[in-house]
Design a protein around this motif. Structure first.
Motif, PDB file in Angstrom:
ATOM      1  N   PHE A  30       6.404 -56.341   5.373  1.00 36.15           N
ATOM      2  CA  PHE A  30       4.960 -56.522   5.464  1.00 36.15           C
ATOM      3  C   PHE A  30       4.256 -55.374   6.135  1.00 36.15           C
ATOM      4  N   ASN A  44       2.735 -63.090   2.076  1.00 37.27           N
ATOM      5  CA  ASN A  44       2.464 -61.953   1.190  1.00 37.27           C
ATOM      6  C   ASN A  44       2.572 -62.444  -0.247  1.00 37.27           C
ATOM      7  N   GLY A  99      -2.635 -60.054   1.520  1.00 40.14           N
ATOM      8  CA  GLY A  99      -1.444 -60.852   1.245  1.00 40.14           C
ATOM      9  C   GLY A  99      -1.706 -62.334   1.114  1.00 40.14           C
ATOM     10  N   GLY A 113       1.162 -60.849   7.972  1.00 44.46           N
ATOM     11  CA  GLY A 113       1.299 -60.350   6.617  1.00 44.46           C
ATOM     12  C   GLY A 113       0.340 -59.201   6.382  1.00 44.46           C
TER      13      GLY A 113
END
Length: 230
Positions: free
Chosen positions: A229, A210, A41, A37
């Motif tokens: 991401f 996230n 996040g 991520g």
């Protein structure tokens, strides 16, 4: 295989800033979960929530052994390298042994068996020549291996690694991943990394984090997960 952790409807907030929202995840004893991520996040926050180091806004985290709730789970934790105070006057040997401190209490000496366990890990991670060296004299890779030793010495049921392949060259990373594969029969593993290719090559499944969490088996990771991401 047995369930060791069940996270339900978890939200984590720092003051008014919600970092994780409505996260659900079950961790089994044979899992190897790669966590990916963007920065900010919530990857590290998820790990801290499991460790009891983050304020839960809502939801629950339950720990199990063969579906029986237990008050504790042996968790080995290796933090990010940049979260470590390298000026603290402590040797490699003392860092590794400190992974057993919770068994003794603060003022209790280590037993012969505990020292032998630390010796075994130090040998396994090729740290023998650095045993007496202060951590402020270590390279980034040497420091990573030292704190990995601290996480492993207790023989954890769950091993949590936050960016363990940072500061490692490719050869050292391969050795690390080979060691993690050897550990898989004895511990579940959660590994945070920005290196998607490396994680995907070794992990059984991926958690894309996230703000919330999307869980995928390694063979069914949607392409949009990466685009979103990264």
């Amino acid at each position: 295989m047995s369930k060791i952790i069940k996270i339900e409807n978890l939200s984590v907030a720092y003051e008014q800033n919600v970092v994780l929202n409505n996260v659900n995840l079950t961790i089994n004893s044979d899992d190897f979960i790669g966590i990916i991520g963007p920065n900010g996040g919530g990857k590290t926050t998820l790990l801290k929530a499991i460790l009891g180091l983050a304020p839960l806004k809502t939801g629950t985290i339950r720990f199990f052994d063969n579906d029986v709730e237990v008050p504790s789970l042996r968790i080995g934790y290796m933090p990010q390298n940049n979260n470590i105070d390298r000026s603290f006057p402590i040797s490699v040997n003392e860092v590794v042994l400190s992974g057993l401190a919770g068994e003794n209490g603060i003022l209790t000496s280590y037993t012969r068996e505990q020292k032998a366990a630390a010796d075994e890990i130090i040998q396994q991670l090729d740290l023998e020549s650095l045993r007496k060296r202060s951590i402020n004299q270590l390279s980034g890779g040497q420091l990573q291996r030292t704190f990995l030793g601290r996480a492993l010495v207790m023989k954890p049921q769950l091993l949590i690694l936050d960016e363990p392949n940072s500061y490692l060259d490719k050869e050292s990373e391969n050795k690390l991943f080979d060691l993690l594969q050897e550990l898989r029969p004895n511990a579940a593993i959660m590994l945070v990394s920005h290196n998607i290719a490396s994680v995907r090559a070794i992990a059984k499944s991926l958690a894309c984090v996230n703000g919330n969490l999307h869980y995928h088996t390694n063979t069914a990771i949607p392409t949009e997960c990466f685009y979103e991401f990264y």
